[in-house]
Enzyme design. Structure first.
Site, PDB file in Angstrom:
ATOM      1  N   ASP A  53       6.167   4.431  -1.954  1.00  0.00           N
ATOM      2  CA  ASP A  53       7.617   4.574  -2.143  1.00  0.00           C
ATOM      3  C   ASP A  53       8.162   3.361  -2.900  1.00  0.00           C
ATOM      4  O   ASP A  53       7.414   2.457  -3.286  1.00  0.00           O
ATOM      5  CB  ASP A  53       8.317   4.744  -0.783  1.00  0.00           C
ATOM      6  CG  ASP A  53       8.064   3.568   0.146  1.00  0.00           C
ATOM      7  OD1 ASP A  53       8.466   2.435  -0.200  1.00  0.00           O
ATOM      8  OD2 ASP A  53       7.473   3.773   1.224  1.00  0.00           O
ATOM      9  N   ALA A  56       8.439  -4.997  11.571  1.00  0.00           N
ATOM     10  CA  ALA A  56       9.014  -5.680  10.410  1.00  0.00           C
ATOM     11  C   ALA A  56      10.538  -5.669  10.474  1.00  0.00           C
ATOM     12  O   ALA A  56      11.190  -6.681  10.183  1.00  0.00           O
ATOM     13  CB  ALA A  56       8.541  -4.994   9.131  1.00  0.00           C
ATOM     14  N   GLN A  74       0.841  -1.198   0.000  1.00  0.00           N
ATOM     15  CA  GLN A  74       0.000   0.000   0.000  1.00  0.00           C
ATOM     16  C   GLN A  74       0.877   1.249   0.000  1.00  0.00           C
ATOM     17  O   GLN A  74       0.359   2.366  -0.006  1.00  0.00           O
ATOM     18  CB  GLN A  74      -0.894   0.017   1.239  1.00  0.00           C
ATOM     19  CG  GLN A  74      -1.847  -1.162   1.301  1.00  0.00           C
ATOM     20  CD  GLN A  74      -2.592  -1.202   2.626  1.00  0.00           C
ATOM     21  OE1 GLN A  74      -3.642  -0.608   2.786  1.00  0.00           O
ATOM     22  NE2 GLN A  74      -2.020  -1.908   3.589  1.00  0.00           N
ATOM     23  N   HIS A  80      -1.887   1.527  -3.890  1.00  0.00           N
ATOM     24  CA  HIS A  80      -2.218   2.953  -3.785  1.00  0.00           C
ATOM     25  C   HIS A  80      -1.367   3.801  -4.722  1.00  0.00           C
ATOM     26  O   HIS A  80      -1.201   4.996  -4.505  1.00  0.00           O
ATOM     27  CB  HIS A  80      -2.090   3.422  -2.333  1.00  0.00           C
ATOM     28  CG  HIS A  80      -3.119   2.792  -1.429  1.00  0.00           C
ATOM     29  ND1 HIS A  80      -3.014   2.786  -0.061  1.00  0.00           N
ATOM     30  CD2 HIS A  80      -4.275   2.130  -1.723  1.00  0.00           C
ATOM     31  CE1 HIS A  80      -4.064   2.159   0.453  1.00  0.00           C
ATOM     32  NE2 HIS A  80      -4.825   1.739  -0.528  1.00  0.00           N
ATOM     33  N   THR A 137       0.725  -2.712   8.659  1.00  0.00           N
ATOM     34  CA  THR A 137      -0.530  -2.224   8.072  1.00  0.00           C
ATOM     35  C   THR A 137      -1.556  -1.908   9.146  1.00  0.00           C
ATOM     36  O   THR A 137      -2.647  -2.456   9.142  1.00  0.00           O
ATOM     37  CB  THR A 137      -1.141  -3.264   7.116  1.00  0.00           C
ATOM     38  OG1 THR A 137      -1.378  -4.459   7.849  1.00  0.00           O
ATOM     39  CG2 THR A 137      -0.231  -3.568   5.962  1.00  0.00           C
TER      40      THR A 137
END
Ligand SMILES: [Zn+2]
Length: 258
Positions: free
Chosen positions: A106, A246, A103, A121, A203
């Protein structure tokens, strides 16, 4: 080396999977120092509401302001580096198929070496004509990290002109009120259907229709493993949910796989 402990059940699922689909969000980029959408009101931009810069109405009203804003964001991204989470995913992909559906707008997954099948997105680096939709790759398509920092003097930057129709070139991101790009949605859908395991990272603010992808995976019996320092809407239905970021959790998973 110490680090978070990854449950054996998670290690086994990942070890046995030949195809993993990764679903990533803003939390992964935040660990590279990229401010999440709501937190980017700094410096020159603090008097602007990001929500009002990311709409078709804002573009209609003031294209140079919107183009300048996304150009500034692209420069911020170019100055950032993929983090250990991005790199661990790329490394995981060396021994099995790992498809990234993100999403994020970058390019940090790509720069780490991952296969990104879908930018749900859109992307800061895929501008297109606002009139005829032709992708634009001409001068000023993307800033370079060494560009003069004019954005800190003047927020407005005149957008390039489409060589085909003369229309203004717009950022290739999905704005509030716009639907998701059809191609990216279909590729995401296929990547989820083909996966043996889904890994969801960073997320917290997952919204529909994107949220329906991991939900459906669970319904169809595909294990969903969440890495997130905070609970999210995915936590409620994930097969395994790990309270770890992460950048910490994915390298630990990789080490555990051996
Ligand atoms: Zn055009």
């Amino acid at each position: 080396m110490t680090g978070p402990t990854i449950p054996e059940a998670v290690i086994d699922l990942v070890r046995d999977a030949d195809w993993i689909t990764v679903f990533s969000g803003a939390g992964v980029s935040a660990e590279s120092g990229i401010a999440t959408f709501r937190d980017v009101q700094t410096g020159l931009w603090e008097t602007f509401d990001p929500a009002e810069l990311a709409t078709p109405e804002a573009w209609e009203r003031d294209p140079a302001l919107v183009w300048g804003w996304y150009r500034w964001r692209a420069r911020e991204v170019l100055a950032a580096e993929p983090n250990t989470g991005h790199r661990a995913l790329a490394e995981l992909g060396a021994s099995r198929t790992v498809m990234v559906v993100t999403q994020n707008v970058d390019d940090l997954h790509e720069r780490a070496g991952s296969d990104v099948v879908s930018h749900l997105h859109g992307s800061l680096f895929a501008p297109r004509c606002s009139v005829c939709h032709t992708p634009y790759d001409g001068p000023d398509a993307r800033p370079s990290a060494t560009d003069p920092d004019t954005e800190h003097v003047e927020p407005r930057v005149t957008p390039p002109t489409c060589p085909r129709c003369g229309g203004d070139v717009r950022p290739g991101v999905v704005w509030f009120g716009e639907s998701l790009p059809t191609d990216d949605w279909q590729r995401a859908d296929q990547a989820f259907r083909a996966s043996e395991v889904v890994i969801v990272v960073g997320t917290s603010g997952i919204v529909y229709p994107a949220a329906s992808l991991p939900e459906r995976a669970v319904r169809e019996g595909i294990p969903v493993i969440e890495f997130n320092p905070a609970e999210s809407s995915v936590t409620d239905f994930a097969t395994h949910s790990l309270r770890v970021s992460a950048a910490e959790g994915l390298p630990a998973l990789l080490r555990a796989l051996g």
